[in-house]
Write an enzyme that holds these catalytic residues in place. Structure first.
Site, PDB file in Angstrom:
ATOM      1  N   LYS A 192       0.837  -1.193   0.000  1.00 33.40           N
ATOM      2  CA  LYS A 192       0.000   0.000   0.000  1.00 33.40           C
ATOM      3  C   LYS A 192       0.879   1.252   0.000  1.00 33.40           C
ATOM      4  O   LYS A 192       1.500   1.583   1.001  1.00 33.40           O
ATOM      5  CB  LYS A 192      -0.940   0.057   1.210  1.00 33.40           C
ATOM      6  CG  LYS A 192      -1.918   1.232   1.110  1.00 33.40           C
ATOM      7  CD  LYS A 192      -2.389   1.736   2.447  1.00 33.40           C
ATOM      8  CE  LYS A 192      -3.130   3.058   2.304  1.00 33.40           C
ATOM      9  NZ  LYS A 192      -2.223   4.153   1.849  1.00 33.40           N
ATOM     10  N   GLY A 245       6.530   5.676   8.376  1.00 36.34           N
ATOM     11  CA  GLY A 245       5.703   6.874   8.408  1.00 36.34           C
ATOM     12  C   GLY A 245       5.803   7.561   9.751  1.00 36.34           C
ATOM     13  O   GLY A 245       6.798   7.429  10.468  1.00 36.34           O
ATOM     14  N   SER A 246       4.761   8.269  10.114  1.00 34.67           N
ATOM     15  CA  SER A 246       4.779   9.059  11.336  1.00 34.67           C
ATOM     16  C   SER A 246       4.623   8.185  12.572  1.00 34.67           C
ATOM     17  O   SER A 246       4.042   7.092  12.522  1.00 34.67           O
ATOM     18  CB  SER A 246       3.651  10.099  11.310  1.00 34.67           C
ATOM     19  OG  SER A 246       2.389   9.470  11.463  1.00 34.67           O
ATOM     20  N   THR A 247       5.130   8.683  13.692  1.00 36.98           N
ATOM     21  CA  THR A 247       4.992   7.972  14.961  1.00 36.98           C
ATOM     22  C   THR A 247       3.533   7.864  15.357  1.00 36.98           C
ATOM     23  O   THR A 247       3.093   6.836  15.908  1.00 36.98           O
ATOM     24  CB  THR A 247       5.805   8.690  16.053  1.00 36.98           C
ATOM     25  OG1 THR A 247       7.193   8.661  15.699  1.00 36.98           O
ATOM     26  CG2 THR A 247       5.625   8.024  17.409  1.00 36.98           C
ATOM     27  N   GLY A 250       2.096   5.106  13.427  1.00 34.25           N
ATOM     28  CA  GLY A 250       2.737   3.883  13.887  1.00 34.25           C
ATOM     29  C   GLY A 250       2.077   3.320  15.139  1.00 34.25           C
ATOM     30  O   GLY A 250       1.924   2.101  15.285  1.00 34.25           O
ATOM     31  N   GLU A 267       9.228   1.940  11.160  1.00 33.99           N
ATOM     32  CA  GLU A 267      10.277   2.949  10.996  1.00 33.99           C
ATOM     33  C   GLU A 267       9.571   4.294  10.992  1.00 33.99           C
ATOM     34  O   GLU A 267       8.842   4.631  10.057  1.00 33.99           O
ATOM     35  CB  GLU A 267      11.048   2.710   9.700  1.00 33.99           C
ATOM     36  CG  GLU A 267      12.357   3.465   9.643  1.00 33.99           C
ATOM     37  CD  GLU A 267      12.244   4.759   8.878  1.00 33.99           C
ATOM     38  OE1 GLU A 267      12.180   5.814   9.561  1.00 33.99           O
ATOM     39  OE2 GLU A 267      12.211   4.742   7.651  1.00 33.99           O
ATOM     40  N   CYS A 301      13.032  11.290   7.186  1.00 31.60           N
ATOM     41  CA  CYS A 301      12.876  10.929   8.591  1.00 31.60           C
ATOM     42  C   CYS A 301      14.159  11.153   9.376  1.00 31.60           C
ATOM     43  O   CYS A 301      14.122  11.388  10.591  1.00 31.60           O
ATOM     44  CB  CYS A 301      12.401   9.486   8.720  1.00 31.60           C
ATOM     45  SG  CYS A 301      13.452   8.290   7.878  1.00 31.60           S
ATOM     46  N   GLU A 400       9.160  17.225  15.134  1.00 30.72           N
ATOM     47  CA  GLU A 400       9.515  16.914  13.749  1.00 30.72           C
ATOM     48  C   GLU A 400       8.717  17.803  12.801  1.00 30.72           C
ATOM     49  O   GLU A 400       7.492  17.868  12.876  1.00 30.72           O
ATOM     50  CB  GLU A 400       9.243  15.442  13.438  1.00 30.72           C
ATOM     51  CG  GLU A 400       9.710  15.040  12.054  1.00 30.72           C
ATOM     52  CD  GLU A 400       9.546  13.559  11.785  1.00 30.72           C
ATOM     53  OE1 GLU A 400      10.419  12.991  11.093  1.00 30.72           O
ATOM     54  OE2 GLU A 400       8.564  12.959  12.255  1.00 30.72           O
TER      55      GLU A 400
END
Length: 498
Positions: A192, A245-247, A250, A267, A301, A400
């Site tokens: 995806k 992707g983003s935390t 995640g 990650e 990242c 970030e």
């Protein structure tokens, strides 16, 4: 600006329907839904893409399971290697085409896309093509309590059906980071891509199809997180999910995975410290710092967004950084002289611009940049930006940003410096610039980050593990470490008693 002419095959690709790929067949979304993809340099729509939902996810997972249990499991390790090498060659053969597609939907300069990302992608696939014949078990000298003779050996088997969710900042190479080990270990996958950049993933899957992989080995669903990503993450037929992707997202994926306790590798975000010691080569360090934050429009990242500079060289570094920022040519990625393209979307531009406004209100001093470049009224463009934050309290020093914005802080005491560098919920990367070998190794050992770069930045290799500490993720990608994430170890005991 002289724009690179679109290749005829790229225009033909853009003009045709962009569908899902499930069980070896291209198909529309079950509900007929579509969404549009824009060029971030012009804001013009360049394609319409199938918008997958739960029914499509179910079909893709079922197709992956079917081939995993039948045709794909019969393919020998040497044949997997042959197919993967064929794919790597195909990626290289279509480098110009793939590069243009990346630039059109992501915005990055064409040279970075074609010479950088596409070539890296081929190298990643080629590296993992060497693994199928090297995934081995072992024999273990066990000592059973019964005293009877016993043979114990282990088998390494594919973990199963893998959901591979990739981001928009490196929309092709991130596919390879996940498809490489999945294919090498004999897993079947549902890929995806991000909704902002689905086109190059579609073209990649067309190449996978042409290379002769069994139908259902790689399935593709395009769409949004809520409609497609969430049901994929929670699907009971998925054995492993790999996400970049983003935390924030995640965390949602980790929660969704608990339903059937699927394996998870993440990650995630970063707020990477980059440290310049007073003995460093100042010009080299300043260029490394500039490249570390301005490359890919700062949408990385591992972006070197926190720059710690010793008091004695602060003014020199600020001057050098400003000079490097001024040399960047911001413009459309297909323009020959562009060195920095647009941000990926209007939403991303608003986010980064919001950080710049907050930074000024929170006491950070703007050194250069921070504006939309003159003459670029359309598109999501932003100048490379440098702030100085004496107090290290502004949001830009802590959160970030994912844009071309570096926050410079000064330091004088090295022990305090290490504490400040580690004082973040993230731990993806860190770096330092020095000619002192003792300091280099001492500080590197103290930094809480998955990658530490000394006198360089963003050096990544498919043979070396990559991942983060703390809220920057779970597990490692690349290298031999990632093979464990895509395999299960089975222990077999055989009684040798008469």
């Amino acid at each position: 600006m002289n724009n690179t002419q679109l290749l005829p095959q790229v225009q033909a690709f853009l003009d045709k329907p962009h569908q899902l790929f499930i069980g070896g067949q291209w198909c529309a979304a079950a509900d007929g839904g579509t969404f549009t993809v824009e060029n971030p340099a012009t804001t013009q729509v360049i394609a319409e893409v199938a918008d997958a939902a739960e029914d499509d996810v179910n079909a893709a997972v079922a197709a992956a399971r079917d081939t995993l249990d039948t045709e794909w499991k019969q393919v020998s390790p040497s044949e997997r290697t042959r197919l993967m090498l064929r794919l790597a060659d195909a990626i290289e053969a279509h480098a110009e085409e793939l590069g243009q597609i990346i630039t059109l939907e992501n915005g990055k300069p064409y040279t970075n896309a074609q010479q950088g990302e596409v070539r890296i992608t081929a190298n990643i696939i080629r590296y993992f093509a060497g693994w199928p014949s090297k995934i081995e078990g072992s024999t273990i000298p066990v000592s059973p309590s019964s005293g009877e003779p016993m043979l114990n050996y282990t088998l390494r088997e594919p973990v199963g059906v893998c959901a591979l969710v990739v981001p928009w900042n490196f929309p092709l190479s991130m596919c390879a980071w996940k498809l490489g080990p999945a294919l090498a270990t004999g897993c079947a996958s549902v890929l995806k891509p991000a909704e902002q950049t689905p086109l190059v993933a579609i073209r990649l899957v067309e190449l996978i199809e042409a290379c002769g992989f069994p139908a259902g080995t790689v399935n593709l669903i395009t769409g949004f997180g809520a409609k497609a990503g969430a049901p994929l993450a929670a699907h009971p037929g998925v054995d492993k999910i790999a996400f970049t992707g983003s935390t924030q997202v995640g965390r949602l994926i980790a929660q969704a995975a608990t339903g059937n306790m699927k394996k998870v590798s993440l990650e995630l975000g970063g707020k990477s410290p980059n440290i310049i010691l007073p003995d460093a080569d100042i010009k080299r360090a300043a260029k490394g710092a500039a490249d570390g934050i301005f490359y890919n429009q700062g949408q990385v990242c591992t972006a070197a967004s926190r720059l710690y500079v010793h008091d004695s060289v602060l003014d020199q570094i600020l001057d050098e950084l400003s000079s490097h920022a001024a040399k960047h040519v911001v413009g459309p990625g297909l323009a020959a002289d562009t060195t920095m393209g647009p941000l990926v979307s209007a939403a991303q531009h608003r986010t980064v611009s919001g950080y710049l406004e907050r930074a000024a209100n929170e006491g950070a001093e703007l050194i250069c940049g921070g504006q939309r470049p003159e003459g670029l009224e359309t598109g999501h463009f932003l100048e490379p930006t440098v702030f100085l934050d004496a107090s290290e309290q502004a949001c830009i020093a802590r959160e970030e940003i994912f844009g071309p914005v570096v926050t410079v802080m000064s330091w004088s005491d090295v022990d305090e410096l290490v504490h400040r560098a580690n004082n973040t919920p993230y731990g993806l990367a860190a770096g330092l610039w020095t000619n002192d070998l003792r300091q280099a190794h001492t500080i590197a050992a103290e930094l809480k980050a998955g990658s530490v770069w000394v006198n360089c930045w963003n050096v990544v290799d498919p043979a070396s593990p990559f991942g983060g500490y703390k809220q920057s993720g779970w597990g490692r990608e690349m290298g031999k470490n990632v093979i464990d994430a895509y395999t299960e170890t089975k222990s077999v005991f055989v009684s040798l008693a008469g």
